[in-house]
Write an enzyme that holds these catalytic residues in place. Structure first.
Site, mmCIF file in Angstrom:
data_model
loop_
_atom_site.group_PDB
_atom_site.id
_atom_site.type_symbol
_atom_site.label_atom_id
_atom_site.label_comp_id
_atom_site.label_asym_id
_atom_site.label_seq_id
_atom_site.Cartn_x
_atom_site.Cartn_y
_atom_site.Cartn_z
ATOM 1 N N ASP A 7 0.870 -1.168 0.000
ATOM 2 C CA ASP A 7 0.000 0.000 0.000
ATOM 3 C C ASP A 7 0.912 1.224 0.000
ATOM 4 O OD1 ASP A 7 -2.434 1.569 0.463
ATOM 5 O OD2 ASP A 7 -1.643 1.824 2.494
ATOM 6 N N ASP A 9 -0.238 5.238 0.895
ATOM 7 C CA ASP A 9 -0.530 6.219 1.949
ATOM 8 C C ASP A 9 -0.651 5.530 3.300
ATOM 9 O OD1 ASP A 9 -0.928 8.649 0.277
ATOM 10 O OD2 ASP A 9 -2.558 7.465 -0.568
ATOM 11 N N ASP A 164 -1.333 -0.739 6.078
ATOM 12 C CA ASP A 164 -1.459 -0.140 7.407
ATOM 13 C C ASP A 164 -2.874 -0.088 7.944
ATOM 14 O OD1 ASP A 164 -2.507 3.107 7.139
ATOM 15 O OD2 ASP A 164 -1.980 2.019 5.329
#
Length: 215
Positions: A7, A9, A164
């Site tokens: 991922d 961001d 995250d």
């Protein structure tokens, strides 16, 4: 050796300050209160259209404004890189993973154009063999299709997804791929309530996780 897909961001980059600044220009033009950074962080993770929907709901704006506000945000978004930072240890980690022979990719809900813009900003555009943004396919995470397509584009085989957030955990689970959860990003759920195979709070730890995953 394996495929490692990240991922973006909240995982490789802390882009919330830039997203907050761009979003606040949109809100200011609508004559409503701007976001602070914690509020902006809470809106990130499901792509730009959902970000705008959350901004509209939080300020009580007319939902019919979504397309106009989204178009304005996307115009601002591609150049929104100057407040963004890499998380500590990312560069050394990517070097170590590449040196170990791993194949790297990106699967993010950030639109593809600003994704590639921020990768160029950090001179990371050549590190990833495939980059899938939130608008690369007709669907976004947590639908597993972008992650699976990225995996195929990188040649398939043993793979690890690194992210995250709740969206990332759900995507990895739907794609039946092992998931390494970075705990310093934008998640809102306690770590022990998110499905994950591995967990880490600094990128120094990821090369060892990859070695264990692909042993």
């Amino acid at each position: 050796m394996g495929v490692i897909i990240f991922d973006l961001d909240g995982t490789l980059i802390d882009s919330a300050p830039d997203i907050c600044a761009a979003g606040n220009i949109v809100l200011r033009d609508q004559g409503v209160a701007e976001m602070d950074l914690p509020e902006a962080r809470s809106f990130i993770g499901s792509g730009a259209p959902i970000l705008i929907e959350r901004m509209i709901a939080a300020r009580g704006l007319d939902p019919a404004l979504k397309d106009t506000m989204l178009a304005q945000l996307l115009d601002l978004y591609e150049d929104a890189v100057h407040l963004t930072t890499l998380y500590p240890g990312v560069t050394d980690c990517l070097d170590a993973l590449a040196d170990a022979g791993h194949i790297l990719g990106i699967c993010t809900n950030k639109p593809e154009a600003p994704t590639k813009s921020v990768l160029r900003h950090f001179d990371m555009q050549d590190r990833f063999g495939a980059v899938f943004g939130g608008d690369t396919l007709p669907v976004r995470k947590p639908d597993p299709a972008p992650l699976l397509a990225c995996h195929r584009a990188l040649g398939g085989g043993p793979a690890l997804y690194v992210g995250d957030s709740e969206v990332d955990a759900a995507t990895a689970q739907a794609a039946a791929l092992p998931f390494a959860l970075f705990t310093r990003g934008y998640r809102k759920t306690p770590v022990d309530e998110l499905p994950h195979t591995y967990v880490f709070d600094h990128f120094d730890a990821l090369p060892d996780i990859a070695a264990r995953c692909f042993a």
